[in-house]
Write an enzyme that holds these catalytic residues in place. Sequence first.
Site, short mmCIF file in Angstrom:
data_model
loop_
_atom_site.label_atom_id
_atom_site.label_comp_id
_atom_site.label_asym_id
_atom_site.label_seq_id
_atom_site.Cartn_x
_atom_site.Cartn_y
_atom_site.Cartn_z
N HIS A 158 0.82 -1.22 0.00
CA HIS A 158 0.00 0.00 0.00
C HIS A 158 0.86 1.27 0.00
O HIS A 158 0.30 2.37 -0.04
CB HIS A 158 -0.94 0.02 1.20
CG HIS A 158 -1.96 -1.07 1.20
ND1 HIS A 158 -2.79 -1.31 0.12
CD2 HIS A 158 -2.28 -2.00 2.14
CE1 HIS A 158 -3.58 -2.33 0.40
NE2 HIS A 158 -3.28 -2.78 1.61
N HIS A 195 -6.26 -7.38 -0.28
CA HIS A 195 -6.45 -5.98 -0.65
C HIS A 195 -5.64 -5.63 -1.90
O HIS A 195 -4.53 -6.15 -2.10
CB HIS A 195 -5.99 -5.06 0.49
CG HIS A 195 -6.66 -5.35 1.81
ND1 HIS A 195 -6.11 -6.20 2.74
CD2 HIS A 195 -7.83 -4.91 2.32
CE1 HIS A 195 -6.92 -6.27 3.80
NE2 HIS A 195 -7.97 -5.50 3.57
#
Length: 344
Positions: A158, A195
């Site tokens: 991320h 994710h």
Amino acid sequence: MKTFFAEEQAIHDPRMFLSSGAQKPNPEKPERTNRLLAGAKAAGSTIERPRDHGLKPIAAIHTPEYLAFLRTIFERWQRIEGASEEVIPNIHPLARAGSYPASAVGQAGYHMADTACPISADTWLSACWSAWSAVEAAETVLSGARASYALCRPPGHHAFADVAGGFCFLNNSAIAAQHLRSQAKRLVILDVDLHHGNGTQGIFYRRDDVLTVSIHADPIRFYPFFWGYADERGEGPGLGYNLNLPLLRKSGDAEFLEALSAAAERIEAFAPDALVVALGLDAFEGDPFGGLSVTTPGFARIGEAIADMGLPTVIVQEGGYLCDALGDNLTSFLGGFIGAGGAR
């Protein structure tokens, strides 16, 4: 297969994060490393300590402005009267071009995407050793190993070139890929985390030498919300070099493997020289985040399918949170990968 891990990666110990507006214990805990080390050993992997590779491989991905921020922000934060124990942003810019604030509070908002990446006194050191584990794993493959595993913690996918987010500070998968570029002209990063790897996508979105592929829970109602849609294909020279394969919530082994088959077709069409796998184990049916429903045996089948691609492979740990099966899921994945010849 060798596993790379340094004890310093476990000293980063975030206390909390905000989820749906509520303060909750941070799930990205040091205990993850104990479970994953046990899982790697059970798969027959040998554990080795990486070397300190310095800032050069990290700075090949992240901006000097951002690295200076990560290195100094905790000390600066402590000078603010009444500040929290950990660096947590309370403001975010609507636009990030142009002016750069001198304030520690302003810079925290500039360089931290959300409240799930608190920075403490130990974060910088842990993040560096996590990145160096990825570099060491890449070095091993460059030296002729068929595959290696970097037990990276904190995770990284991320993190953008100058933004932390979602428990991630330095993008270990991107750092490993860029390091492999010293010998491999064409690289693939295959992200199988629950994710979407939005930071990884952002770093390579305008490049045609690194194909980025991500299989993940549909972000329409799931973190990271603003990235990870199927129509995101890259920009400029990178148009057509990004593939997102979002899955419906609670999708299980069959749906995940179907998406992985589509990913393998695109990867074959790219004709890469090597592969980086951003390995999230949080797609597991019993993971605390509960987004997908991959089973423990399903991870073995995922490992087998990736090994069947026949590429020199660096496996970089991303998500996978505390549950009874965390170590078993890693053992299953590595066992499937090794059993299919991925580590020969």
